[in-house]
Design a protein around this motif. Structure first.
Motif, PDB file in Angstrom:
ATOM      1  N   GLU A 165      11.909   6.592  35.369  1.00  0.00           N
ATOM      2  CA  GLU A 165      10.545   6.019  35.761  1.00  0.00           C
ATOM      3  C   GLU A 165       9.174   7.079  35.240  1.00  0.00           C
ATOM      4  O   GLU A 165       7.913   6.808  34.747  1.00  0.00           O
ATOM      5  N   ALA A 166       9.484   8.179  33.888  1.00  0.00           N
ATOM      6  CA  ALA A 166       8.802   8.428  32.418  1.00  0.00           C
ATOM      7  C   ALA A 166       8.696   7.869  31.920  1.00  0.00           C
ATOM      8  O   ALA A 166       8.328   8.183  30.398  1.00  0.00           O
ATOM      9  N   GLY A 167       9.568   6.469  31.688  1.00  0.00           N
ATOM     10  CA  GLY A 167       9.525   5.749  30.741  1.00  0.00           C
ATOM     11  C   GLY A 167      10.831   5.747  29.527  1.00  0.00           C
ATOM     12  O   GLY A 167      10.372   5.124  28.259  1.00  0.00           O
ATOM     13  N   GLU A 168      11.489   6.851  30.331  1.00  0.00           N
ATOM     14  CA  GLU A 168      12.303   7.486  29.008  1.00  0.00           C
ATOM     15  C   GLU A 168      13.961   6.713  29.010  1.00  0.00           C
ATOM     16  O   GLU A 168      14.461   6.421  30.725  1.00  0.00           O
ATOM     17  N   ASP A 169      14.851   5.995  28.376  1.00  0.00           N
ATOM     18  CA  ASP A 169      15.799   5.168  28.274  1.00  0.00           C
ATOM     19  C   ASP A 169      16.799   6.707  28.384  1.00  0.00           C
ATOM     20  O   ASP A 169      16.445   7.933  27.649  1.00  0.00           O
ATOM     21  N   VAL A 170      17.972   6.292  29.431  1.00  0.00           N
ATOM     22  CA  VAL A 170      19.049   7.767  29.191  1.00  0.00           C
ATOM     23  C   VAL A 170      20.347   7.076  29.419  1.00  0.00           C
ATOM     24  O   VAL A 170      20.162   6.192  29.986  1.00  0.00           O
ATOM     25  N   VAL A 171      21.314   7.917  28.248  1.00  0.00           N
ATOM     26  CA  VAL A 171      22.123   6.947  28.555  1.00  0.00           C
ATOM     27  C   VAL A 171      23.102   7.937  29.429  1.00  0.00           C
ATOM     28  O   VAL A 171      23.227   9.095  29.616  1.00  0.00           O
TER      29      VAL A 171
END
Length: 242
Positions: free
Chosen positions: A97-103
């Motif tokens: 939601e903060a705009g960060e992609d997570v793997v």
């Protein structure tokens, strides 16, 4: 601000060379990398990608609160794991939601007996989620055995070793080819089920498929009462051939 994406990254059975090109590409540009592990352990998924994660990436170990300490049938088991997955989901959601992609690293395939599926069902509809499939451990196991698992019209059945003995015997007896996952602590029960189905002599155990220490042994020659966690039992099909 647009939301980031949570990637369930299938890494394959253990050898990093068996990762897909897509999984490798996503991982090498990752800024946030999460993975499951037991407390005090590195975790198999994290071990597979050693040296491949960018040095600048932030890592988020997700440590299981229980594994075998509480019986599956005890209501506390599901309650404890449900709270754990909810907490993990909240952490991943906040990043996305903060705009960060997570793997999220997943050994094998994320949708085949993997922990990621419990996050996936909680994340869907909340933030973007993408699953990258991987080679399964069972595929690596039958490849290591040196024989095809199915021929012609063979029916392949995949069973978890945690099933009751009678259910295992019925499933094994009805199938042409068999894969048994999660079999380590249930080996003696599985031996009896295979014997009842008349297939004990045809069974093989593959330990650590596509990992260091890989071993392939006919069940009849396997003297241990239990098998390592990363073990898979096979009964090869013998169906129609040209």
């Amino acid at each position: 601000m647009s939301k980031g994406t949570v990637y369930g990254l299938g890494l394959g059975p253990g050898d990093p060379d068996l990762m897909s090109v897509r999984a490798d590409r996503i991982l090498r540009r990752a800024a946030h990398v999460a993975y499951f592990r037991k407390e005090g352990r590195c975790g198999q998924a994290r071990r597979i990608v050693e040296g491949l994660i960018p040095e600048t990436a932030a890592e988020y170990p997700m440590e299981y609160p229980v594994t075998t300490e509480i019986p599956f049938e005890d209501p506390r088991y599901n309650a404890t794991l449900s709270a754990f997955y909810a907490d993990c989901t909240a952490r991943l959601t906040a990043l996305a939601e903060a705009g960060e992609d997570v793997v999220v690293l997943c050994e094998g395939d994320p949708f085949f007996y993997g922990s990621f599926m419990h996050l996936y069902t909680r994340l869907m509809g909340v933030v973007p989620v993408e699953v990258v499939p991987g080679i399964t451990g069972m595929s690596a196991a039958w490849t290591a055995s040196g024989a095809p698992i199915t021929w012609g019209d063979d029916v392949l059945t995949v069973l978890p070793g945690t099933l009751p003995e009678e259910t295992l015997a019925e499933g094994i007896g009805a199938a042409d080819a068999v894969v048994v996952m999660k079999m380590g602590r249930h080996l003696e029960k599985l031996r009896r089920a295979l014997a009842a189905a008349g297939k004990a002599e045809a069974a093989w155990i593959v330990e650590y498929a596509a990992m260091p220490g890989q071993q392939v042994t006919r069940l009849a020659d396997y003297s241990e009462p239990t098998a390592p966690y990363f073990s898979i039992l096979l009964v090869h099909g013998q169906g129609r051939r040209p």
